[in-house]
Design a protein around this motif. Structure first.
Motif, PDB file in Angstrom:
ATOM      1  N   LEU A  39       3.705   5.184  -8.140  1.00  0.00           N
ATOM      2  CA  LEU A  39       2.417   5.099  -7.479  1.00  0.00           C
ATOM      3  C   LEU A  39       1.374   5.785  -8.423  1.00  0.00           C
ATOM      4  CD1 LEU A  39       3.335   6.657  -3.851  1.00  0.00           C
ATOM      5  CD2 LEU A  39       3.006   4.036  -4.658  1.00  0.00           C
ATOM      6  N   ARG A  40       1.795   6.219  -9.480  1.00  0.00           N
ATOM      7  CA  ARG A  40       1.163   6.656 -10.792  1.00  0.00           C
ATOM      8  C   ARG A  40      -0.087   5.919 -10.924  1.00  0.00           C
ATOM      9  NH1 ARG A  40       2.468  10.997 -13.744  1.00  0.00           N
ATOM     10  NH2 ARG A  40       1.410  11.540 -15.314  1.00  0.00           N
ATOM     11  N   GLY A  41      -1.537   6.493 -10.953  1.00  0.00           N
ATOM     12  CA  GLY A  41      -2.672   5.744 -11.129  1.00  0.00           C
ATOM     13  C   GLY A  41      -3.283   5.133  -9.881  1.00  0.00           C
ATOM     14  N   GLY A  42      -2.595   4.971  -8.678  1.00  0.00           N
ATOM     15  CA  GLY A  42      -2.887   4.376  -7.543  1.00  0.00           C
ATOM     16  C   GLY A  42      -4.348   4.912  -6.780  1.00  0.00           C
ATOM     17  N   THR A  43      -4.657   4.241  -6.055  1.00  0.00           N
ATOM     18  CA  THR A  43      -5.740   4.291  -4.979  1.00  0.00           C
ATOM     19  C   THR A  43      -5.263   4.233  -3.570  1.00  0.00           C
ATOM     20  OG1 THR A  43      -7.416   4.220  -6.860  1.00  0.00           O
ATOM     21  CG2 THR A  43      -8.179   4.592  -4.532  1.00  0.00           C
ATOM     22  N   LEU A  44      -5.583   5.229  -2.666  1.00  0.00           N
ATOM     23  CA  LEU A  44      -5.147   4.905  -1.309  1.00  0.00           C
ATOM     24  C   LEU A  44      -6.460   4.189  -0.569  1.00  0.00           C
ATOM     25  CD1 LEU A  44      -3.214   5.089   1.337  1.00  0.00           C
ATOM     26  CD2 LEU A  44      -4.313   7.378   1.628  1.00  0.00           C
ATOM     27  N   LEU A  45      -6.474   3.247   0.127  1.00  0.00           N
ATOM     28  CA  LEU A  45      -7.337   2.535   0.555  1.00  0.00           C
ATOM     29  C   LEU A  45      -7.677   3.468   1.971  1.00  0.00           C
ATOM     30  CD1 LEU A  45      -7.214  -0.976   0.053  1.00  0.00           C
ATOM     31  CD2 LEU A  45      -8.478   0.635  -1.006  1.00  0.00           C
ATOM     32  N   LEU A  46      -8.821   3.230   2.774  1.00  0.00           N
ATOM     33  CA  LEU A  46      -9.024   3.882   3.982  1.00  0.00           C
ATOM     34  C   LEU A  46      -7.907   3.681   5.094  1.00  0.00           C
ATOM     35  CD1 LEU A  46     -11.207   5.727   5.403  1.00  0.00           C
ATOM     36  CD2 LEU A  46     -12.148   3.390   6.228  1.00  0.00           C
ATOM     37  N   ALA A  47      -7.198   4.813   5.443  1.00  0.00           N
ATOM     38  CA  ALA A  47      -6.327   4.747   6.419  1.00  0.00           C
ATOM     39  C   ALA A  47      -6.291   5.706   7.817  1.00  0.00           C
ATOM     40  CB  ALA A  47      -4.852   4.890   5.738  1.00  0.00           C
ATOM     41  N   PRO A  48      -6.106   5.377   8.687  1.00  0.00           N
ATOM     42  CA  PRO A  48      -6.156   6.481   9.984  1.00  0.00           C
ATOM     43  C   PRO A  48      -4.865   7.338  10.020  1.00  0.00           C
ATOM     44  CG  PRO A  48      -5.505   4.313  10.739  1.00  0.00           C
ATOM     45  CD  PRO A  48      -5.795   4.223   9.309  1.00  0.00           C
ATOM     46  N   LEU A  49      -5.120   8.563  10.379  1.00  0.00           N
ATOM     47  CA  LEU A  49      -3.972   9.488  10.584  1.00  0.00           C
ATOM     48  C   LEU A  49      -3.865   9.984  12.113  1.00  0.00           C
ATOM     49  CD1 LEU A  49      -4.714  12.044   7.672  1.00  0.00           C
ATOM     50  CD2 LEU A  49      -2.586  10.350   7.759  1.00  0.00           C
ATOM     51  N   LYS A  50      -2.902   9.695  12.672  1.00  0.00           N
ATOM     52  CA  LYS A  50      -2.706   9.930  13.991  1.00  0.00           C
ATOM     53  C   LYS A  50      -1.827  10.904  14.289  1.00  0.00           C
ATOM     54  CE  LYS A  50      -3.314   4.831  14.972  1.00  0.00           C
ATOM     55  NZ  LYS A  50      -2.894   3.598  15.702  1.00  0.00           N
ATOM     56  N   GLY A  51      -2.002  11.531  15.531  1.00  0.00           N
ATOM     57  CA  GLY A  51      -1.274  12.553  16.160  1.00  0.00           C
ATOM     58  C   GLY A  51      -0.017  11.913  16.948  1.00  0.00           C
ATOM     59  N   HIS A 101       1.072  18.080  13.415  1.00  0.00           N
ATOM     60  CA  HIS A 101       1.254  17.033  12.325  1.00  0.00           C
ATOM     61  C   HIS A 101       0.313  15.754  12.583  1.00  0.00           C
ATOM     62  CE1 HIS A 101       4.640  19.435  10.660  1.00  0.00           C
ATOM     63  NE2 HIS A 101       5.005  19.870  11.882  1.00  0.00           N
ATOM     64  N   LEU A 102       0.223  15.196  11.599  1.00  0.00           N
ATOM     65  CA  LEU A 102      -0.476  13.907  11.554  1.00  0.00           C
ATOM     66  C   LEU A 102       0.311  12.743  10.743  1.00  0.00           C
ATOM     67  CD1 LEU A 102      -4.504  14.793  11.080  1.00  0.00           C
ATOM     68  CD2 LEU A 102      -3.062  14.590  13.233  1.00  0.00           C
ATOM     69  N   ILE A 103       0.389  11.536  11.045  1.00  0.00           N
ATOM     70  CA  ILE A 103       0.992  10.542  10.396  1.00  0.00           C
ATOM     71  C   ILE A 103       0.300   9.364  10.324  1.00  0.00           C
ATOM     72  CG2 ILE A 103       2.269   9.660  12.359  1.00  0.00           C
ATOM     73  CD1 ILE A 103       4.466   9.378  10.581  1.00  0.00           C
TER      74      ILE A 103
END
Length: 365
Positions: free
Chosen positions: A116-128, A38-40
């Motif tokens: 959240l419709r129409g939104g764009t996620l900006l660069l985000a890290p996923l951690k273990g 799992h990553l969060i």
């Protein structure tokens, strides 16, 4: 092991003569240590049409983002943003995932965003769980829900507009070490613990791969030796996964879902001799309005009074007899003949269990 090497070709041929009424090993087991992780993560979704949130941590994150991009906002100024939402991210890092591969990301609102419709996620890290970064996510959200509201407060919502998904939205940046390459053995873990199936699994592997190749450790785990040649491991496991095994007969069980009234009766459920009768008592109370008219010259007034009608009815109970060791088909046929509802059937099964006539495990979920 030399015996294992020589047996791989023979195994591929014998796969075609495996038992017809059996299951493949790959459908019965999982390999110990071969699993996903799992990553969060945490990020910001921008580009919303006034449906973002106004939480303090969202504004703080927004200011930190601009600061990293070279835009400094004075501490005394609080940005009034309506098109940004703070979100949590989660994803699954598959086993043997390699750098550069892409995985799906699920995005969920953390604040009071409307959609959240129409939104764009900006660069985000996923951690273990070890706090190391294994992937980075970014992209346009796919949201299946929608929400609309009017100025008078009326509102309509379809599905869930504050949860979205980004297909192939994260790129893997680090790999999880796997002991598979240097392992000399592996352990098959049964999806459903059963001593008979574990024994049949080890016997099948030993039959096609040679004696002492596998041994059952308990009702869940089967230990298997791997070839010494690293190049043969993948072919060996591939051949093992497609072997078919006669699985053990599951225990007799009746499962009752008390919330939905769903009742599942297993094929091995048997009932001992018993006589069953079930009836229902119905009490009906009807409230009617009546008018009380005074007698002539009595100086009384007309008044409205309540009139209650109470009726008690009891359905005729029919008794049916269950012969010794009747099958599932006989149980269903006998119960259907008296028109038992799911709630009444639960009461009958519980009573049969208490009387010792139900030869099965009764599980209520």
């Amino acid at each position: 092991m030399a015996i294992i090497k020589k047996s791989i070709l023979v195994l591929l041929i014998l796969l075609f003569v495996a038992p017809v009424h059996a299951e493949r090993i790959k459908d019965l087991v999982s390999i110990s240590g071969v699993r996903s992780n799992h990553l969060i993560g945490y990020g910001l979704v921008v580009g919303l049409d006034g449906t973002g949130d106004n939480e303090a941590f969202t504004k703080q994150s927004f200011k930190s983002l601009l600061d990293k991009l070279g835009v400094t906002i004075p501490a005394s100024i609080t940005p009034g943003i309506k098109n940004v939402a703070a979100v949590s991210l989660h994803a699954e890092l598959p086993a043997f995932a390699k750098m550069g591969q892409k995985i799906d990301v699920t995005v969920s609102s953390l604040g009071n965003a409307k959609s959240l419709r129409g939104g764009t996620l900006l660069l985000a890290p996923l951690k273990g769980m070890d706090s190391n970064i294994y992937a980075v996510a970014q992209g346009n959200l796919v949201v299946g829900g929608l929400s609309a509201s009017g100025e008078d407060g009326s509102k309509i919502t379809v599905n869930l507009p504050v949860v979205g998904r980004i297909p192939n939205g994260a790129i893997i940046e680090a790999e999880v070490p796997s002991p598979f390459q240097c392992a000399q053995s592996l352990t098959f873990n049964l999806n459903r613990s059963d001593f008979s199936t574990a024994k049949a699994l080890s016997d099948t592997i030993n039959k096609y791969m040679g004696p002492q190749t596998a041994r059952a450790l308990d009702a869940t785990s089967v230990f298997v030796y791997l070839p010494e040649d690293q190049d043969k491991k993948v072919m060996f496991i591939s051949a093992l996964e497609n072997l078919e095994v006669q699985v053990g007969i599951p225990i007799a069980k009746v499962v009752i879902n008390s919330r939905t009234g769903t009742i599942i009766i297993g094929q091995n459920v048997m009932v001992g001799p018993a006589a069953v009768t079930h009836g229902s008592l119905t009490v009906t109370i009807t409230e009617n309005k009546d008018v009380s008219q005074p007698q002539p010259l009595s100086l009384g007034v007309t008044a409205e009074v309540n009139k209650s009608d109470v009726v008690v009815t009891q359905d005729k109970s029919r008794m049916f007899l269950l012969q010794p060791d009747v099958s599932l088909e006989s149980i269903v046929r006998a119960i259907n003949q008296i028109g038992v509802a799911p709630g009444d059937l639960v009461a009958i099964l519980e009573a049969l269990k208490q009387a010792g006539a139900l030869k099965a495990e009764l599980e209520v979920i």
